[in-house]
Design a protein around this motif. Structure first.
Motif: not given
Length: 233
Positions: A4-9, A27-40, A61-66, A119-121
């Protein structure tokens, strides 16, 4: 799996992974817009007794587009000591303990001023429709959200889809009538309000919307009769 792509910061405050007895690796993780992975969260040997909300020491913190990803693995074999079925049998999604689930819930706090729930909904419901093109509730809720933005033009086709999927639901006809009325398709709107009342004669929202539409159409006697029924209800 799901993505799921996060639409907001947003700051993630807590995570709630959930499976039943067959869950193995969660497993759950976020791929940030610049490509780095952040584990949740990562649980390599899931135990149903561990189902809980896990709160982070510091918000993540997850930026918009993660892109938030879940990857759950299940073990439906004799080798799984927690398998409730001996011998193993096919297991499907469901609410019973012997069924299975694959849920990932995140508690998030969007950054920035104002209310960011819409926007999230909207992103969640559009994502759901990508996965399940015949999901009545997603069409209905997305149509309702767009109506709340006074965007009847975009809401109407979504609500028409909801009506096609389940023509017996009065709330779908009522919302579609409101969308049609907002874009000037008054005669079609009247028909939708009447269909809603045919499905449920006691549906006060549809009765009120019909009365308003009749008044706008100049059909005052019929409008008054429907307003009387609303007042009586």
């Amino acid at each position: 799996s799901d993505d799921f792509r996060l639409p907001v910061d947003a700051d993630v405050l807590a995570v709630y992974p959930h499976a039943h007895y067959l869950g193995k690796l969660l497993e759950a993780y976020a791929t940030l817009p610049h490509g780095a992975r952040k584990w949740l969260i990562r649980i390599p040997d899931w135990d149903l007794n561990w189902q809980a909300v896990y709160r982070y020491r510091e918000p993540v913190f997850l930026p918009k587009g993660s892109v938030i990803s879940m990857r759950y693995h299940y073990d439906n074999s004799r080798a799984n000591p927690r398998n409730p079925n001996n011998p193993p049998k096919r297991v499907r999604a469901g609410d019973h303990a012997t069924d299975e689930m694959g849920h990932l819930w995140l508690q998030i706090l969007p950054r920035g001023p104002g209310d960011h729930r819409r926007p999230i909904q909207e992103a969640l419901m559009r994502h759901r429709l990508e996965k399940y093109p015949n999901d009545f509730s997603a069409y209905l809720n997305l149509g309702a959200l767009l109506l709340s933005r006074l965007d009847g033009q975009e809401a109407a086709p979504l609500l028409e889809a909801a009506v096609r999927i389940d023509p017996k639901r009065p709330e779908a006809h009522d919302m579609l009538g409101s969308a049609l009325q907002s874009v000037g398709r008054s005669s079609e709107a009247l028909e939708e309000f009447r269909l809603a009342l045919r499905a449920n004669p006691d549906y006060a929202n549809a009765r009120y919307d019909l009365a308003l539409a009749l008044a706008k159409a100049g059909k005052l006697d019929e409008a008054i009769e429907n307003f009387k029924l609303v007042v009586a209800a």
